[in-house]
Design a protein around this motif. Structure first.
Motif, mmCIF file in Angstrom:
data_model
loop_
_atom_site.group_PDB
_atom_site.id
_atom_site.type_symbol
_atom_site.label_atom_id
_atom_site.label_comp_id
_atom_site.label_asym_id
_atom_site.label_seq_id
_atom_site.Cartn_x
_atom_site.Cartn_y
_atom_site.Cartn_z
ATOM 1 N N LYS A 208 6.385 27.998 -5.566
ATOM 2 C CA LYS A 208 7.836 27.876 -5.509
ATOM 3 C C LYS A 208 8.398 28.278 -4.154
ATOM 4 O O LYS A 208 9.616 28.187 -3.936
ATOM 5 C CB LYS A 208 8.481 28.718 -6.611
ATOM 6 C CG LYS A 208 8.229 30.205 -6.499
ATOM 7 C CD LYS A 208 8.794 30.962 -7.700
ATOM 8 C CE LYS A 208 10.288 30.780 -7.852
ATOM 9 N NZ LYS A 208 10.822 31.559 -8.973
ATOM 10 N N ASP A 209 7.538 28.751 -3.224
ATOM 11 C CA ASP A 209 8.029 29.181 -1.923
ATOM 12 C C ASP A 209 7.177 28.586 -0.810
ATOM 13 O O ASP A 209 6.003 28.269 -1.005
ATOM 14 C CB ASP A 209 8.034 30.705 -1.816
ATOM 15 C CG ASP A 209 6.636 31.292 -1.888
ATOM 16 O OD1 ASP A 209 5.878 30.888 -2.797
ATOM 17 O OD2 ASP A 209 6.283 32.144 -1.055
ATOM 18 N N ILE A 210 7.775 28.476 0.369
ATOM 19 C CA ILE A 210 7.104 27.837 1.491
ATOM 20 C C ILE A 210 5.954 28.681 2.028
ATOM 21 O O ILE A 210 5.075 28.187 2.742
ATOM 22 C CB ILE A 210 8.117 27.535 2.616
ATOM 23 C CG1 ILE A 210 7.517 26.564 3.635
ATOM 24 C CG2 ILE A 210 8.588 28.820 3.287
ATOM 25 C CD1 ILE A 210 8.517 26.057 4.651
ATOM 26 N N ASN A 211 5.920 29.964 1.687
ATOM 27 C CA ASN A 211 4.818 30.828 2.110
ATOM 28 C C ASN A 211 3.613 30.742 1.182
ATOM 29 O O ASN A 211 2.592 31.385 1.431
ATOM 30 C CB ASN A 211 5.299 32.283 2.200
ATOM 31 C CG ASN A 211 6.348 32.478 3.277
ATOM 32 O OD1 ASN A 211 6.265 31.890 4.348
ATOM 33 N ND2 ASN A 211 7.354 33.288 2.986
ATOM 34 N N TYR A 212 3.737 30.010 0.106
ATOM 35 C CA TYR A 212 2.653 29.806 -0.854
ATOM 36 C C TYR A 212 2.138 31.144 -1.394
ATOM 37 O O TYR A 212 0.938 31.391 -1.442
ATOM 38 C CB TYR A 212 1.515 28.995 -0.221
ATOM 39 C CG TYR A 212 1.886 27.553 0.027
ATOM 40 C CD1 TYR A 212 1.573 26.558 -0.896
ATOM 41 C CD2 TYR A 212 2.599 27.186 1.169
ATOM 42 C CE1 TYR A 212 1.943 25.229 -0.668
ATOM 43 C CE2 TYR A 212 2.973 25.871 1.403
ATOM 44 C CZ TYR A 212 2.635 24.896 0.474
ATOM 45 O OH TYR A 212 3.005 23.593 0.685
ATOM 46 N N THR A 213 3.048 31.989 -1.803
ATOM 47 C CA THR A 213 2.680 33.291 -2.357
ATOM 48 C C THR A 213 3.041 33.421 -3.831
ATOM 49 O O THR A 213 2.400 34.178 -4.560
ATOM 50 C CB THR A 213 3.378 34.430 -1.588
ATOM 51 O OG1 THR A 213 4.799 34.213 -1.607
ATOM 52 C CG2 THR A 213 2.900 34.464 -0.144
ATOM 53 N N THR A 214 4.036 32.659 -4.298
ATOM 54 C CA THR A 214 4.495 32.780 -5.685
ATOM 55 C C THR A 214 4.214 31.478 -6.432
ATOM 56 O O THR A 214 4.815 30.442 -6.125
ATOM 57 C CB THR A 214 5.999 33.085 -5.746
ATOM 58 O OG1 THR A 214 6.279 34.235 -4.952
ATOM 59 C CG2 THR A 214 6.429 33.341 -7.186
ATOM 60 N N PRO A 215 3.302 31.487 -7.413
ATOM 61 C CA PRO A 215 3.028 30.272 -8.185
ATOM 62 C C PRO A 215 4.281 29.793 -8.913
ATOM 63 O O PRO A 215 5.102 30.594 -9.355
ATOM 64 C CB PRO A 215 1.950 30.716 -9.178
ATOM 65 C CG PRO A 215 1.315 31.907 -8.549
ATOM 66 C CD PRO A 215 2.420 32.602 -7.806
ATOM 67 N N LEU A 216 4.435 28.491 -8.992
ATOM 68 C CA LEU A 216 5.562 27.899 -9.697
ATOM 69 C C LEU A 216 5.252 27.843 -11.189
ATOM 70 O O LEU A 216 4.226 27.304 -11.597
ATOM 71 C CB LEU A 216 5.834 26.494 -9.163
ATOM 72 C CG LEU A 216 6.941 25.704 -9.858
ATOM 73 C CD1 LEU A 216 8.287 26.383 -9.661
ATOM 74 C CD2 LEU A 216 6.978 24.282 -9.329
ATOM 75 N N VAL A 217 6.119 28.414 -11.984
ATOM 76 C CA VAL A 217 5.964 28.406 -13.438
ATOM 77 C C VAL A 217 7.052 27.509 -14.014
ATOM 78 O O VAL A 217 8.250 27.752 -13.811
ATOM 79 C CB VAL A 217 6.069 29.821 -14.029
ATOM 80 C CG1 VAL A 217 5.932 29.780 -15.543
ATOM 81 C CG2 VAL A 217 4.995 30.726 -13.433
ATOM 82 N N ILE A 218 6.674 26.491 -14.741
ATOM 83 C CA ILE A 218 7.635 25.543 -15.286
ATOM 84 C C ILE A 218 8.206 26.091 -16.591
ATOM 85 O O ILE A 218 7.456 26.408 -17.513
ATOM 86 C CB ILE A 218 6.972 24.180 -15.554
ATOM 87 C CG1 ILE A 218 6.520 23.558 -14.242
ATOM 88 C CG2 ILE A 218 7.929 23.248 -16.267
ATOM 89 C CD1 ILE A 218 5.919 22.194 -14.386
ATOM 90 N N PRO A 219 9.528 26.203 -16.708
ATOM 91 C CA PRO A 219 10.129 26.643 -17.974
ATOM 92 C C PRO A 219 9.994 25.573 -19.049
ATOM 93 O O PRO A 219 9.673 24.415 -18.754
ATOM 94 C CB PRO A 219 11.597 26.886 -17.596
ATOM 95 C CG PRO A 219 11.822 26.030 -16.392
ATOM 96 C CD PRO A 219 10.524 25.976 -15.659
ATOM 97 N N ALA A 220 10.253 25.959 -20.268
ATOM 98 C CA ALA A 220 10.075 25.032 -21.396
ATOM 99 C C ALA A 220 10.961 23.800 -21.263
ATOM 100 O O ALA A 220 10.578 22.706 -21.673
ATOM 101 C CB ALA A 220 10.364 25.761 -22.710
ATOM 102 N N LEU A 221 12.150 23.976 -20.703
ATOM 103 C CA LEU A 221 13.071 22.845 -20.557
ATOM 104 C C LEU A 221 12.915 22.137 -19.224
ATOM 105 O O LEU A 221 13.723 21.279 -18.868
ATOM 106 C CB LEU A 221 14.521 23.332 -20.723
ATOM 107 C CG LEU A 221 14.875 23.863 -22.114
ATOM 108 C CD1 LEU A 221 16.322 24.332 -22.143
ATOM 109 C CD2 LEU A 221 14.638 22.804 -23.176
ATOM 110 N N GLY A 222 11.882 22.493 -18.439
ATOM 111 C CA GLY A 222 11.621 21.828 -17.176
ATOM 112 C C GLY A 222 12.376 22.445 -16.021
ATOM 113 O O GLY A 222 13.316 23.225 -16.204
ATOM 114 N N VAL A 223 11.952 22.108 -14.811
ATOM 115 C CA VAL A 223 12.628 22.607 -13.610
ATOM 116 C C VAL A 223 13.826 21.712 -13.316
ATOM 117 O O VAL A 223 13.876 20.546 -13.726
ATOM 118 C CB VAL A 223 11.674 22.636 -12.396
ATOM 119 C CG1 VAL A 223 10.527 23.592 -12.639
ATOM 120 C CG2 VAL A 223 11.150 21.240 -12.092
#
Length: 395
Positions: A191-206
């Motif tokens: 989720k960030d340009i530094n590639y440190t925080t994995p993107l977690v998709i919520p149940a209703l989508g991003v």
């Protein structure tokens, strides 16, 4: 002195006493073509040669030399008496500088199937031979020369899939399949340009236009190869067979919303794109699609030529149907990417606002109509009273 050392080596194999014909039993026989087994791993190549036919021919395990490299202890065979039948094992890495004299040869051919858009698909072949050393001193020998050839072919183009956003602790276990680097490749979304925080998709989508950062990385791979993304696209189906798709980028062309951050310069490739939805899913609350990347492993000295547009075929960015499939053994798949179409709250707000506006308009109109009626009625009443008084005066 060197000959004496070699003869002593002939008795010992890395600390183990060499086998004798009595130890071999029914395995004591003439050599055969099937006496060698080759295991093409992702980090190293392993050889297993049955030792009893070697003894039958007049040698022992220590007299088997890998690619004529006798001075390097790491290239020497190890006797495994626990195997049935007993074998001598060789193991060496896939790095050219310390692969015990193995020959690396890279070949190119036009792509087929899912890779049919690419005119240059490379395969690296790693080969060599284990030969016997005859310690006989004299004019003639009665020992036949033994030669065990090995070869491992590794394709350098793969289709990898990752449709799961919460991949912070995922791992992939793939059995080496006749020389493949696919198990070293993985795709992760951040989720960030530094590639440190994995993107977690919520149940209703991003939410739409949310920036998604993608990283394709090769782990535990020899340093002589870099990762080069040839093409990445999204498809409605988890398998890219007969599915509507959208190209994020293809050779020498990319969607204007896609940003390439790193590609072909190291063992990781990075790009980003804003979350979108497929038009054919416009009537659905959540748009679901899957991400696929065709990934090339190029030798560090040749990556530059694959990034030149005049050497590569290209496909125009479009929405179409993929006709050629790909076998499940080359797929790495998790879960779907989900994006919100128009949020339920926005739809509710717009509907409620419209209803309220409609209701308010009706109320205002009704009030004006009533006011006009009251005024008209009052005027009529006054005129009637005035007319009545005039009639009485005339009488």
């Amino acid at each position: 002195m060197a000959l004496l050392s070699l003869l002593i080596l002939g008795v010992l194999v890395k600390g183990h006493l060499a086998l004798t014909p009595n130890d071999c039993g029914t395995s004591y026989r003439r050599p055969a073509y099937t006496d060698i087994a080759v295991f093409c791993g992702t980090e190293s190549i392993s050889l297993a040669i049955q030792v009893c036919p070697v003894i039958y021919t007049g040698y022992n395990a220590s007299l088997l030399i890998l690619n004529r490299v006798a001075s390097d202890p790491s290239c020497r065979g190890t006797l495994d008496e626990t195997a049935n039948p007993p074998v001598v094992r060789f193991n060496f890495p896939l790095r050219q500088l310390d692969s015990c004299g193995s020959v690396f040869r890279t070949t190119s051919a036009p792509g087929t199937g899912i890779f049919s858009d690419f005119s240059n698909i490379q395969t690296v072949n790693i080969s060599g031979v284990v030969r016997s050393f005859d310690p006989t001193i004299g004019t003639v020998t009665y020992n036949a020369e033994l030669s065990y050839f090995y070869s491992c072919a590794y394709p350098l183009e793969y289709l990898i899939n990752n449709t799961q956003v919460d991949v912070s602790s995922s791992s992939i276990a793939v059995i080496d399949n006749n020389g493949s680097f696919i198990s070293t490749l993985s795709m992760r979304l951040f989720k960030d340009i530094n590639y440190t925080t994995p993107l977690v998709i919520p149940a209703l989508g991003v939410e739409l236009r949310t920036r998604i950062y993608v990283q394709v990385i090769a782990a535990n791979l020899t340093s002589q190869y870099h990762v080069l993304l040839d093409r990445c696209y999204a498809s409605i189906s988890a398998l890219p067979t007969n599915s509507t798709f959208f190209n994020l980028f293809v050779p020498c062309s990319q969607d204007q919303m896609t940003t390439m951050l790193e590609n072909g310069n190291s063992q990781k490739a990075r790009f980003s794109f804003p979350a979108f939805r497929f038009v054919e899913q416009q009537n659905q609350t959540i748009s679901t699609y899957y991400l696929h990347c065709i990934t090339r492993l190029c030798e560090t000295s040749t990556c530059a030529q694959f990034m030149q547009c005049n050497r590569r075929r290209r496909r125009d960015t479009q929405t179409a149907t993929i006709k050629d499939g790909v076998s499940d053994t080359t797929l790495i798949t998790s879960g779907p990417i989900r994006t919100q179409a128009d949020t339920c709250m926005d739809l509710f707000y717009l509907t409620s606002s419209a209803q309220k506006a409609s209701g308010n308009g009706a109320s205002v109109g009704l009030g004006i109509a009533l006011a006009v009626l009251v005024i008209v009625g009052t005027v009529a009443a006054l005129m009637a009273v005035s007319f009545y008084r005039k009639l009485r005066m005339l009488r």
